[in-house]
Design a protein around this motif. Structure first.
Motif, PDB file in Angstrom:
ATOM      1  N   TRP A  19       0.832  -1.209   0.000  1.00 29.46           N
ATOM      2  CA  TRP A  19       0.000   0.000   0.000  1.00 29.46           C
ATOM      3  C   TRP A  19       0.867   1.261   0.000  1.00 29.46           C
ATOM      4  O   TRP A  19       0.526   2.269  -0.627  1.00 29.46           O
ATOM      5  CB  TRP A  19      -0.939  -0.003   1.199  1.00 29.46           C
ATOM      6  N   GLY A  20       1.981   1.207   0.722  1.00 35.94           N
ATOM      7  CA  GLY A  20       2.905   2.338   0.711  1.00 35.94           C
ATOM      8  C   GLY A  20       3.484   2.576  -0.670  1.00 35.94           C
ATOM      9  O   GLY A  20       3.632   3.726  -1.107  1.00 35.94           O
ATOM     10  N   SER A  21       3.790   1.481  -1.382  1.00 34.77           N
ATOM     11  CA  SER A  21       4.313   1.596  -2.750  1.00 34.77           C
ATOM     12  C   SER A  21       3.269   2.217  -3.671  1.00 34.77           C
ATOM     13  O   SER A  21       3.597   3.069  -4.509  1.00 34.77           O
ATOM     14  CB  SER A  21       4.716   0.214  -3.278  1.00 34.77           C
ATOM     15  N   LEU A  22       2.020   1.792  -3.526  1.00 29.20           N
ATOM     16  CA  LEU A  22       0.944   2.375  -4.333  1.00 29.20           C
ATOM     17  C   LEU A  22       0.776   3.858  -4.014  1.00 29.20           C
ATOM     18  O   LEU A  22       0.515   4.671  -4.907  1.00 29.20           O
ATOM     19  CB  LEU A  22      -0.368   1.615  -4.088  1.00 29.20           C
ATOM     20  N   GLY A  23       0.943   4.212  -2.727  1.00 28.18           N
ATOM     21  CA  GLY A  23       0.885   5.621  -2.342  1.00 28.18           C
ATOM     22  C   GLY A  23       1.993   6.429  -2.992  1.00 28.18           C
ATOM     23  O   GLY A  23       1.780   7.545  -3.468  1.00 28.18           O
ATOM     24  N   THR A  24       3.186   5.843  -3.031  1.00 27.78           N
ATOM     25  CA  THR A  24       4.319   6.505  -3.683  1.00 27.78           C
ATOM     26  C   THR A  24       4.060   6.705  -5.169  1.00 27.78           C
ATOM     27  O   THR A  24       4.307   7.795  -5.717  1.00 27.78           O
ATOM     28  CB  THR A  24       5.604   5.668  -3.488  1.00 27.78           C
ATOM     29  N   ILE A  25       3.551   5.669  -5.831  1.00 28.10           N
ATOM     30  CA  ILE A  25       3.277   5.762  -7.267  1.00 28.10           C
ATOM     31  C   ILE A  25       2.200   6.812  -7.541  1.00 28.10           C
ATOM     32  O   ILE A  25       2.301   7.601  -8.492  1.00 28.10           O
ATOM     33  CB  ILE A  25       2.861   4.390  -7.819  1.00 28.10           C
TER      34      ILE A  25
END
Length: 222
Positions: A19-25
């Motif tokens: 979820w953090g990666s999706l937030g970054t993207i």
């Protein structure tokens, strides 16, 4: 004293990292879109013959390029509420990323615009094209083709800059990593994993930009 590596804690919290990666993207893509809009509008103003139009853009570029992003995001985060504008951390982060990336985009795109031959521009006017059409068709697209590698490299840097947005509690990969590290005390394992994820995200971004380049900016072969 030996250190025992244990990535089990990281694997257990993998959904949070996802979820953090999706937030970054999301922050990166939204920031890039805003930066590109600011860059194009800024170039139109920066190349104007009217000094009152050029001067604010020049000042904006110099201020943003010569101050740290962390200071910029703090300024936006704490200054907007003083003007009665309250935004959540994610929206604030997107605005800060867009402004920061936009300042660099203005100068990159301007270099491409200035590389376009004046003869081409004059030919466009001679064909009866409107000034906006000349800028869009004859100036902007060839300029974007010329500076595309530099612009996309700047956007990849903007993607990595999203990590600073954790300072205002925007949810992204680094903020997720900090939560996991504070709970598990597995600093090396957490940040080794996060480094790998950032590398994967950057590689995917570069692959996406290369795909766009092949489809939209390659010269026709026939």
């Amino acid at each position: 004293m030996g250190y025992t590596f244990d990535f089990g804690a990281v694997f257990d919290r993998a959904p949070e990292l996802l979820w953090g990666s999706l937030g970054t993207i999301w922050l990166a893509l939204a920031g890039m879109a805003l930066a590109l809009v600011i860059g194009i509008i800024g170039v139109a103003a920066r190349t104007s013959k009217i000094r009152l139009v050029r001067a604010p853009v020049i000042g904006f570029v110099e201020i943003v390029r010569n101050t740290p992003f962390l200071v910029q995001i703090f300024f936006i985060y704490f200054a907007l509420p003083l003007m009665g504008i309250r935004l959540n951390p994610t929206v604030t982060a997107i605005i800060a990323l867009g402004i920061n990336g936009g300042a660099y985009a203005i100068e990159i795109i301007r270099g491409g615009v200035e590389s376009v031959s004046k003869g081409q521009i004059e030919a466009g006017f001679a064909l009866g094209l409107h000034k906006g059409d000349v800028f869009r068709l004859i100036v902007l697209k060839p300029a974007l083709r010329a500076i595309y590698p530099s612009l996309t490299s700047q956007f990849v840097m903007l993607t990595l800059t999203t990590s600073v947005c954790t300072s205002i509690a925007a949810y992204e990969l680094t903020s997720a990593a900090q939560r996991i590290e504070s709970d598990t005390f597995r600093s090396f394992e957490v940040y080794f994993s996060v480094t790998t994820i950032y590398l994967v995200i950057s590689t995917l971004m570069m692959g996406l930009f290369a795909l766009i380049s092949r489809h939209y900016f390659n010269y026709p072969t026939r």
